[in-house]
Design a protein around this motif. Sequence first.
Motif, PDB file in Angstrom:
ATOM      1  N   UNK A 123       0.804  -1.225   0.000  1.00 21.46           N
ATOM      2  CA  UNK A 123       0.000   0.000   0.000  1.00 21.46           C
ATOM      3  C   UNK A 123       0.839   1.279   0.000  1.00 21.46           C
ATOM      4  N   UNK A 124       2.064   1.195   0.437  1.00 20.63           N
ATOM      5  CA  UNK A 124       2.942   2.366   0.484  1.00 20.63           C
ATOM      6  C   UNK A 124       3.277   2.871  -0.925  1.00 20.63           C
ATOM      7  N   UNK A 125       3.238   1.991  -1.905  1.00 19.43           N
ATOM      8  CA  UNK A 125       3.695   2.329  -3.254  1.00 19.43           C
ATOM      9  C   UNK A 125       2.933   3.506  -3.860  1.00 19.43           C
ATOM     10  N   UNK A 143       4.153   2.536 -14.953  1.00 20.08           N
ATOM     11  CA  UNK A 143       2.805   2.711 -14.410  1.00 20.08           C
ATOM     12  C   UNK A 143       2.734   2.107 -13.002  1.00 20.08           C
ATOM     13  N   UNK A 144       2.058   2.787 -12.123  1.00 22.99           N
ATOM     14  CA  UNK A 144       1.944   2.350 -10.730  1.00 22.99           C
ATOM     15  C   UNK A 144       1.230   1.007 -10.601  1.00 22.99           C
ATOM     16  N   UNK A 145       0.240   0.731 -11.429  1.00 22.49           N
ATOM     17  CA  UNK A 145      -0.465  -0.548 -11.338  1.00 22.49           C
ATOM     18  C   UNK A 145       0.451  -1.719 -11.670  1.00 22.49           C
ATOM     19  N   UNK A 146       1.309  -1.542 -12.660  1.00 15.79           N
ATOM     20  CA  UNK A 146       2.271  -2.589 -13.026  1.00 15.79           C
ATOM     21  C   UNK A 146       3.271  -2.796 -11.893  1.00 15.79           C
ATOM     22  N   UNK A 147       3.713  -1.714 -11.266  1.00 19.93           N
ATOM     23  CA  UNK A 147       4.660  -1.834 -10.157  1.00 19.93           C
ATOM     24  C   UNK A 147       4.026  -2.570  -8.984  1.00 19.93           C
ATOM     25  N   UNK A 148       2.789  -2.277  -8.689  1.00 18.46           N
ATOM     26  CA  UNK A 148       2.112  -2.998  -7.607  1.00 18.46           C
ATOM     27  C   UNK A 148       1.980  -4.483  -7.932  1.00 18.46           C
ATOM     28  N   UNK A 149       1.704  -4.809  -9.177  1.00 17.57           N
ATOM     29  CA  UNK A 149       1.599  -6.210  -9.593  1.00 17.57           C
ATOM     30  C   UNK A 149       2.952  -6.918  -9.452  1.00 17.57           C
ATOM     31  N   UNK A 150       4.027  -6.245  -9.912  1.00 16.53           N
ATOM     32  CA  UNK A 150       5.380  -6.798  -9.783  1.00 16.53           C
ATOM     33  C   UNK A 150       5.729  -7.009  -8.308  1.00 16.53           C
ATOM     34  N   UNK A 151       5.462  -6.023  -7.480  1.00 14.58           N
ATOM     35  CA  UNK A 151       5.742  -6.096  -6.049  1.00 14.58           C
ATOM     36  C   UNK A 151       5.056  -7.307  -5.429  1.00 14.58           C
ATOM     37  N   UNK A 152       3.773  -7.486  -5.729  1.00 11.10           N
ATOM     38  CA  UNK A 152       3.008  -8.600  -5.186  1.00 11.10           C
ATOM     39  C   UNK A 152       3.529  -9.940  -5.706  1.00 11.10           C
ATOM     40  N   UNK A 153       3.777 -10.046  -7.006  1.00 16.39           N
ATOM     41  CA  UNK A 153       4.315 -11.279  -7.585  1.00 16.39           C
ATOM     42  C   UNK A 153       5.675 -11.624  -6.975  1.00 16.39           C
ATOM     43  N   UNK A 154       6.510 -10.599  -6.821  1.00 16.39           N
ATOM     44  CA  UNK A 154       7.847 -10.829  -6.263  1.00 16.39           C
ATOM     45  C   UNK A 154       7.730 -11.383  -4.850  1.00 16.39           C
TER      46      UNK A 154
END
Length: 123
Positions: free
Chosen positions: A21-23, A43-54
């Motif tokens: 959520x901080x992202x 894009x922020x949505x892609x970064x959140x997806x990467x963060x979660x997958x990682x």
Amino acid sequence: MEFREEIVRSYFKAWINNERDVLKEIFSENIVYSECYGPEYNDIDIIQRWFEDWHNNGEVLAWDIKQFIHDENITVVEWYFKCVYKDNASEFDGVSIIDFDDNNRIISLKEFQSKFKHYYPYG
């Protein structure tokens, strides 16, 4: 400049504590993020997806800041990173070049890495 340092510290801490959520507080909507080994996220949505997958596959054990360098809207951070990803441990030194917008949100982040274990071939 201290405010930007706190933003970077919050970002690194988010990786250690798996705080997705901080992202949205740290990055602009149109963030461009280049990882040190090739991948790029736009894009922020892609970064959140990467963060979660990682984080489904790994854990950050340390992301220690060595120093900050500031110049206008750009902050450079030298750091040490250690993680376990898909049961493989790795650690390396690195540098991030971070560009902030006028609202102190990160609009560009480029990572570069160096081997953690250094050696002295002539000494």
